[in-house]
Design an enzyme around this catalytic site. Structure first.
Site, PDB file in Angstrom:
ATOM      1  N   ILE A  98      43.512  48.960  51.788  1.00 48.79           N
ATOM      2  CA  ILE A  98      42.124  49.399  51.822  1.00 48.79           C
ATOM      3  C   ILE A  98      42.034  50.909  51.932  1.00 48.79           C
ATOM      4  CG2 ILE A  98      39.887  49.086  52.911  1.00 48.79           C
ATOM      5  CD1 ILE A  98      41.192  46.528  51.709  1.00 48.79           C
ATOM      6  N   LYS A  99      41.359  51.502  50.961  1.00 46.98           N
ATOM      7  CA  LYS A  99      41.159  52.948  50.963  1.00 46.98           C
ATOM      8  C   LYS A  99      39.956  53.302  51.836  1.00 46.98           C
ATOM      9  CE  LYS A  99      42.540  55.837  47.156  1.00 46.98           C
ATOM     10  NZ  LYS A  99      42.221  56.294  45.797  1.00 46.98           N
TER      11      LYS A  99
END
Length: 231
Positions: A98-99
């Protein structure tokens, strides 16, 4: 040195994996838009491609076989909402990292997600001081933006050098992704500085393979071949 592809286009991902041995993918809202698909359609397509190529899951060390960084909605401005969306994205594929943006709420979210076992890539990092906290919370990745820094007149490689030095001295396990890499020169400089990963567009990787002296030498050898008796 690992190579990740900046893209959300399945044809590019498939091509780069088959011919250039890319080790993972990074996406962002620009890449999703350029894919021509809605967000969920685009990332689900990537998840299905991962399954089809037997790349789903983790290796014996617990690392994703083919990590794909997927950015949360950039409008989210509190860590609770960021965490809720991150969990939903992570459910689509175990390979999804997850960015999270490197701001006050983003770092809170990244810390708590890492404690849950959801790996994060803290992105939009533009200073060593930002990168220090990312390393301290043991995020999976930190993404200093090289091309953007240099486009604005800053020394992108010098600040990367500082981050690498700090991470080594402090023993941080977070892997450093050189993001927004725009040229073969930057690829070589990031590698020389000791970064773990390069992420760039397909055109950047292909341009980095070209050199006029290679063409010159090939033409010279072709001429010699053509003028050799018996060929």
């Amino acid at each position: 040195m690992k190579y990740y592809l900046d893209s959300a286009k399945l044809n590019e991902i498939d091509y780069a994996y088959k011919f250039y041995k890319i080790d993972g993918v990074t996406t962002n809202p620009n890449h999703i838009r350029n894919s021509g698909k809605p967000f969920l359609v685009a990332i689900t397509g990537i998840a299905n491609w991962i399954k089809e190529n037997n790349l789903e899951g983790k290796d014996e060390l617990g690392n994703e076989l083919f990590p794909v960084s997927v950015e949360i909605n950039p409008h989210l401005d509190n860590y609770q909402d960021m965490i809720v969306e991150a969990r939903k994205i992570h459910e689509i594929s175990p390979n999804f990292v997850i960015k999270i943006p490197c701001n006050l709420e983003g770092v809170k979210a990244a810390k708590l997600l890492e404690e849950e076992g959801i790996r994060t890539n803290v992105t939009l990092v533009f200073s060593p001081s930002q990168a220090i906290q990312v390393g301290r919370i043991n995020a999976r990745y930190v993404s200093p933006f090289i091309g953007w820094k240099e486009a604005s007149g800053d020394d992108g490689i010098e600040y990367l050098k500082q981050i690498v030095k700090i991470y080594k001295e402090k023993g941080y396990k977070t892997e450093i992704i050189c993001a927004a890499v725009r040229s073969g020169k930057q690829i070589a400089e990031c590698a020389a500085m000791g970064a773990d990963i390069i992420t760039a567009g397909l055109a950047v990787y292909e341009d980095a393979l070209l050199h006029p002296f290679t063409d010159f030498g090939l033409k010279k050898f072709q001429d010699a071949w053509d003028h050799t008796e018996g060929n």
